[in-house]
Scaffold this motif. Structure first.
Motif, PDB file in Angstrom:
ATOM      1  N   ASP A  44      28.997  33.150  37.485  1.00 46.57           N
ATOM      2  CA  ASP A  44      28.003  32.090  37.658  1.00 46.57           C
ATOM      3  C   ASP A  44      28.688  30.773  37.979  1.00 46.57           C
ATOM      4  O   ASP A  44      29.846  30.563  37.607  1.00 46.57           O
ATOM      5  N   GLY A  45      27.958  29.887  38.655  1.00 41.74           N
ATOM      6  CA  GLY A  45      28.435  28.534  38.907  1.00 41.74           C
ATOM      7  C   GLY A  45      28.977  28.288  40.297  1.00 41.74           C
ATOM      8  O   GLY A  45      29.328  27.161  40.626  1.00 41.74           O
ATOM      9  N   ARG A  77      23.821  34.357  40.430  1.00 48.35           N
ATOM     10  CA  ARG A  77      24.930  35.171  39.932  1.00 48.35           C
ATOM     11  C   ARG A  77      25.642  35.826  41.119  1.00 48.35           C
ATOM     12  O   ARG A  77      25.096  36.705  41.761  1.00 48.35           O
ATOM     13  N   ARG A  92      38.815  37.436  33.538  1.00 46.37           N
ATOM     14  CA  ARG A  92      37.973  36.427  32.867  1.00 46.37           C
ATOM     15  C   ARG A  92      38.733  35.111  32.737  1.00 46.37           C
ATOM     16  O   ARG A  92      38.200  34.034  33.033  1.00 46.37           O
ATOM     17  N   THR A  96      37.529  31.551  34.443  1.00 46.75           N
ATOM     18  CA  THR A  96      37.199  30.399  33.601  1.00 46.75           C
ATOM     19  C   THR A  96      38.187  29.250  33.799  1.00 46.75           C
ATOM     20  O   THR A  96      37.796  28.090  33.767  1.00 46.75           O
ATOM     21  N   TYR A 100      34.663  28.266  36.401  1.00 50.94           N
ATOM     22  CA  TYR A 100      33.412  28.993  36.588  1.00 50.94           C
ATOM     23  C   TYR A 100      33.132  29.904  35.396  1.00 50.94           C
ATOM     24  O   TYR A 100      34.003  30.123  34.563  1.00 50.94           O
ATOM     25  N   THR A 101      31.927  30.426  35.327  1.00 54.18           N
ATOM     26  CA  THR A 101      31.506  31.262  34.207  1.00 54.18           C
ATOM     27  C   THR A 101      31.624  32.730  34.557  1.00 54.18           C
ATOM     28  O   THR A 101      30.961  33.206  35.470  1.00 54.18           O
ATOM     29  N   VAL A 103      30.705  36.319  33.817  1.00 52.77           N
ATOM     30  CA  VAL A 103      29.610  36.974  33.116  1.00 52.77           C
ATOM     31  C   VAL A 103      30.026  38.371  32.685  1.00 52.77           C
ATOM     32  O   VAL A 103      29.633  38.844  31.631  1.00 52.77           O
TER      33      VAL A 103
END
Length: 105
Positions: A44-45, A77, A92, A96, A100-101, A103
């Motif tokens: 996301d983002g 998404r 991950r 990050t 960004y996220t 998910v």
């Protein structure tokens, strides 16, 4: 002209001629090389082509990753495909750290 708006109406770019960050068509999933694993994650983002490049570059730098490809969904998404020896925790961390996220799957 006080109180009067004077704006030029611009046409929206079609997916055939628009840039990758404006296209609404889904990109085809990348194909894995022999022996490589392809894993899809959600992120996301991301809002534009620059966001895509940032995530792809960050994830591609992870040990064992052969390639990373993002199917951008602006404001939604997005899908991230990672080929190679994929470590979800390291992926991950890369996403990050890029801002960004992550998910997940």
């Amino acid at each position: 002209m006080c109180g009067t708006e004077n704006r030029t109406q611009l046409p929206l770019a079609s997916s055939a001629s628009g840039c990758s960050c404006c296209s609404t068509e889904a990109a085809p999933a990348p194909t894995a090389a022999a022996g490589a694993t392809t894993v899809e994650f959600a992120v996301d983002g991301l809002t534009c082509g620059h966001c895509v490049q940032t995530v792809e570059k960050a994830v591609s730098a992870v040990d064992g990753v052969e390639s990373a490809s993002v199917d951008l969904v602006p404001g939604g998404r997005s899908r991230l495909w990672v080929q190679g020896t994929v470590d979800a925790a390291a992926t991950r961390e890369a996403v990050t750290a890029a801002g960004y996220t992550f998910v997940g799957i």
